[in-house]
Design a protein around this motif. Structure first.
Motif, mmCIF file in Angstrom:
data_model
loop_
_atom_site.group_PDB
_atom_site.id
_atom_site.type_symbol
_atom_site.label_atom_id
_atom_site.label_comp_id
_atom_site.label_asym_id
_atom_site.label_seq_id
_atom_site.Cartn_x
_atom_site.Cartn_y
_atom_site.Cartn_z
ATOM 1 N N PRO A 34 -18.843 -68.276 61.907
ATOM 2 C CA PRO A 34 -20.077 -68.653 62.571
ATOM 3 C C PRO A 34 -20.496 -67.520 63.526
ATOM 4 O O PRO A 34 -19.644 -66.712 63.918
ATOM 5 C CB PRO A 34 -19.680 -69.916 63.347
ATOM 6 N N PRO A 35 -21.753 -67.396 63.867
ATOM 7 C CA PRO A 35 -22.842 -68.336 63.535
ATOM 8 C C PRO A 35 -23.450 -68.111 62.160
ATOM 9 O O PRO A 35 -24.252 -68.936 61.720
ATOM 10 C CB PRO A 35 -23.875 -68.048 64.627
ATOM 11 N N ASN A 36 -23.094 -67.004 61.478
ATOM 12 C CA ASN A 36 -23.681 -66.759 60.153
ATOM 13 C C ASN A 36 -23.362 -67.885 59.182
ATOM 14 O O ASN A 36 -24.194 -68.268 58.364
ATOM 15 C CB ASN A 36 -23.182 -65.428 59.589
ATOM 16 N N ASN A 37 -22.142 -68.402 59.263
ATOM 17 C CA ASN A 37 -21.767 -69.530 58.423
ATOM 18 C C ASN A 37 -21.040 -70.562 59.272
ATOM 19 O O ASN A 37 -19.854 -70.402 59.585
ATOM 20 C CB ASN A 37 -20.874 -69.090 57.259
ATOM 21 N N ASN B 154 -18.024 -77.273 72.750
ATOM 22 C CA ASN B 154 -18.779 -76.038 72.893
ATOM 23 C C ASN B 154 -19.517 -75.783 71.586
ATOM 24 O O ASN B 154 -18.886 -75.565 70.553
ATOM 25 C CB ASN B 154 -17.838 -74.873 73.201
ATOM 26 N N PRO B 155 -20.851 -75.805 71.567
ATOM 27 C CA PRO B 155 -21.604 -75.641 70.314
ATOM 28 C C PRO B 155 -21.288 -74.338 69.575
ATOM 29 O O PRO B 155 -21.446 -74.280 68.353
ATOM 30 C CB PRO B 155 -23.069 -75.670 70.770
ATOM 31 N N GLU B 156 -20.849 -73.323 70.304
ATOM 32 C CA GLU B 156 -20.536 -72.042 69.667
ATOM 33 C C GLU B 156 -19.181 -72.054 68.983
ATOM 34 O O GLU B 156 -18.837 -71.110 68.264
ATOM 35 C CB GLU B 156 -20.589 -70.913 70.708
ATOM 36 N N GLY B 157 -18.415 -73.099 69.208
ATOM 37 C CA GLY B 157 -17.128 -73.219 68.529
ATOM 38 C C GLY B 157 -16.008 -72.471 69.231
ATOM 39 O O GLY B 157 -16.010 -72.334 70.452
ATOM 40 N N LEU B 158 -15.076 -71.981 68.448
ATOM 41 C CA LEU B 158 -13.880 -71.353 68.984
ATOM 42 C C LEU B 158 -14.142 -69.894 69.335
ATOM 43 O O LEU B 158 -15.002 -69.239 68.733
ATOM 44 C CB LEU B 158 -12.746 -71.447 67.962
ATOM 45 N N ASN B 159 -13.376 -69.387 70.307
ATOM 46 C CA ASN B 159 -13.547 -67.985 70.681
ATOM 47 C C ASN B 159 -12.692 -67.086 69.793
ATOM 48 O O ASN B 159 -11.862 -67.555 69.006
ATOM 49 C CB ASN B 159 -13.242 -67.768 72.165
ATOM 50 N N SER B 160 -12.879 -65.783 69.910
ATOM 51 C CA SER B 160 -12.219 -64.825 69.018
ATOM 52 C C SER B 160 -10.707 -64.873 69.144
ATOM 53 O O SER B 160 -9.986 -64.705 68.145
ATOM 54 C CB SER B 160 -12.736 -63.412 69.295
ATOM 55 N N ARG B 161 -10.201 -65.093 70.353
ATOM 56 C CA ARG B 161 -8.750 -65.160 70.539
ATOM 57 C C ARG B 161 -8.156 -66.380 69.824
ATOM 58 O O ARG B 161 -7.101 -66.290 69.198
ATOM 59 C CB ARG B 161 -8.417 -65.205 72.035
#
Length: 271
Positions: free
Chosen positions: A72-75, A93-100
């Motif tokens: 995400p956010p592309n998919n 969190n609408p953005e989902g999980l962080n990179s870590r």
């Protein structure tokens, strides 16, 4: 004697790691329906095949059937999800999980699963890999009933190379796919349908990342199989199958085992 087959069941898990539970918006029942519901019971051939690999972590957390670049956010339905199959948000969190967090999930769940499949596919006793899934009767963007079964090798409707996939090689010979089609039709011949195809080839699914990636390695042929949930799932499934449900699942498993037995003989004979 065990069948010379490697079974993969990547989407049957329901668990959410402890560090993510409080941030997940989905109930256990919603996670159940977003998964390949009861797939670990449906395809429980671990004592009957040479190798069996499954995952207890839910696909909403880490999807083993996606490329690591599919994010995400592309998919929003990529390797980690921000929306469920019905479009509802997965995380607070609408953005989902962080990179870590994504890196942790890949290192601890995704990579070990794929390494295990690759390792097992080199076993000289194994001649075929089968990636096992279930599918909704009507998909989120579909208007027609899906087939009862879909079997895939990244090819076209005849199991031959699909020109729309940029010259990508098929992951199993077309003759093997056609043979499996006829064996499934025989094994489940008492099921009567008039409003859908019985066994479709490479439709609505070509085969996902596991089939594509593992098949491209060339150790063994790979096939993806999808069974329509309408065959085995009651209207209001519980988290764990009831005794009556287990009877249905066992019957399905026995029929599939019979088809895979005959397919194994077919491949060995080189017919």
């Amino acid at each position: 004697m065990k069948l010379p087959i490697l079974i993969s069941v990547p989407h049957g898990g329901l668990s959410v790691p402890d560090f993510l539970i409080d941030r997940c918006l989905l109930s256990p029942e919603e996670i159940l329906l977003d998964s390949d519901t009861w797939a670990r019971e449906l395809y429980d051939l671990k004592d009957l095949v040479e190798a069996y690999v499954d995952m207890d972590i839910s696909r909403i957390v880490i999807d083993l059937n996606r490329n690591t670049n599919d994010l995400p956010p592309n998919n929003p339905d990529g390797i980690v999800k921000t929306i469920a199959v019905d479009g509802s948000p997965v995380w607070k969190n609408p953005e989902g999980l962080n990179s870590r967090e994504i890196e942790f999930l890949i290192d601890n769940y995704y990579d070990p699963y794929h390494r295990r499949l690759e390792e097992l596919s080199k076993d000289e006793n194994i001649i075929l890999g089968v990636d096992c899934h279930s599918m909704l009767d009507i998909g989120p963007t579909d208007s027609m009933n899906r087939p009862l079964f879909c079997i895939s090798n990244r090819g076209n409707a005849l199991g031959e190379m699909n020109i729309n996939l940029q010259g990508e090689k098929i992951t199993a010979p077309s003759r093997v796919l056609m043979k499996l089609k006829s064996l499934i039709e025989d094994a489940f011949s008492d099921i009567r349908v008039t409003d859908r195809e019985f066994v479709a080839i490479n439709s609505p699914f070509y085969g996902g990342y596991i089939t594509k990636h593992q098949g491209s390695l060339g150790h063994i042929p790979w096939i993806q199989i999808e069974v329509n949930k309408c065959i085995y799932l009651p209207n209001n499934p519980s988290i764990k199958p009831t005794d009556d449900d287990l009877v249905v699942l066992r019957d399905f498993r026995n029929r599939l085992y019979k088809a895979l037995c005959e397919l194994s003989d077919y491949i060995r004979d080189g017919s």
